[in-house]
Design a protein around this motif. Structure first.
Motif, short mmCIF file in Angstrom:
data_model
loop_
_atom_site.label_atom_id
_atom_site.label_comp_id
_atom_site.label_asym_id
_atom_site.label_seq_id
_atom_site.Cartn_x
_atom_site.Cartn_y
_atom_site.Cartn_z
N ILE A 90 0.85 -1.20 0.00
CA ILE A 90 0.00 0.00 0.00
C ILE A 90 0.88 1.25 0.00
CG2 ILE A 90 -1.59 1.36 1.43
CD1 ILE A 90 -2.85 -1.39 2.26
N GLY A 91 1.93 1.23 0.82
CA GLY A 91 2.87 2.35 0.82
C GLY A 91 3.52 2.54 -0.53
N GLY A 92 3.93 1.45 -1.16
CA GLY A 92 4.53 1.54 -2.49
C GLY A 92 3.55 2.05 -3.53
N LEU A 93 2.32 1.57 -3.48
CA LEU A 93 1.31 2.05 -4.43
C LEU A 93 1.04 3.54 -4.24
CD1 LEU A 93 -1.14 -0.98 -4.24
CD2 LEU A 93 0.15 -0.25 -6.27
N TRP A 94 1.02 3.98 -3.00
CA TRP A 94 0.80 5.41 -2.71
C TRP A 94 1.98 6.24 -3.20
CZ3 TRP A 94 3.11 8.61 1.23
CH2 TRP A 94 2.52 9.87 1.33
N LEU A 95 3.20 5.79 -2.90
CA LEU A 95 4.39 6.54 -3.29
C LEU A 95 4.63 6.53 -4.79
CD1 LEU A 95 6.80 5.39 -0.44
CD2 LEU A 95 5.89 7.72 -0.80
N ASP A 96 4.28 5.40 -5.44
CA ASP A 96 4.63 5.22 -6.85
C ASP A 96 3.46 5.39 -7.80
OD1 ASP A 96 7.21 4.57 -5.91
OD2 ASP A 96 6.61 2.49 -5.62
N GLY A 97 2.32 5.82 -7.30
CA GLY A 97 1.16 6.01 -8.18
C GLY A 97 0.59 4.69 -8.64
N GLY A 98 -0.18 4.05 -7.79
CA GLY A 98 -0.57 2.67 -8.02
C GLY A 98 -1.84 2.42 -8.77
N ALA A 99 -2.54 3.43 -9.26
CA ALA A 99 -3.84 3.19 -9.88
C ALA A 99 -3.75 2.28 -11.11
CB ALA A 99 -4.49 4.51 -10.26
#
Length: 129
Positions: A90-99
């Protein structure tokens, strides 16, 4: 107790299959997430960490099926590991634009379901079911 054993059996099967796949075909498995293994050292790292670690975890879970004193620790380990993976993802998706990261969204779903099932099985054991 039966539900806990079924959860462990499912996890063992998944971990053995994925562990062997990452050990035998690391380049192909890494490519599913978009990773490129650019050196022999990177291939060895994937074989060891994604292959070996998953196979080792599956071996511990198999031991827990045979030794009831390890059943609770095995389920606790699964809850903690999958929860930590989910939080980090979740942190990675938030930081890296996970949509648009379909692979990571499916992996997150798998981690959340796995943590939830292990937690449910652990709660059942603690209540004596």
């Amino acid at each position: 107790m039966l539900f806990a054993r079924i959860v462990l059996l499912i996890q063992i099967a998944a971990l053995v299959l994925l562990g062997l796949a990452y050990f035998i075909r690391p380049e192909e498995m890494a490519s599913f997430s978009g990773a490129l293994l650019m050196s022999a050292a990177a291939v060895t790292e994937v074989r060891a960490f994604y292959g070996g670690l998953q196979l080792g975890l599956a071996a511990f879970l198999a031991m827990a099926l045979l030794r009831l004193d390890l059943l609770r620790p095995a389920l606790t380990l699964l809850v903690l590991l999958y929860s930590a993976l989910a939080v980090a993802r979740i942190g990675g998706l938030w930081l890296d634009g996970g949509a648009q990261q379909t692979f990571n969204l499916y992996a997150l779903l798998l981690e959340l379901v796995s943590a939830g099932l292990a937690w449910w099985a652990l709660r059942g054991i603690q209540r004596g079911n």
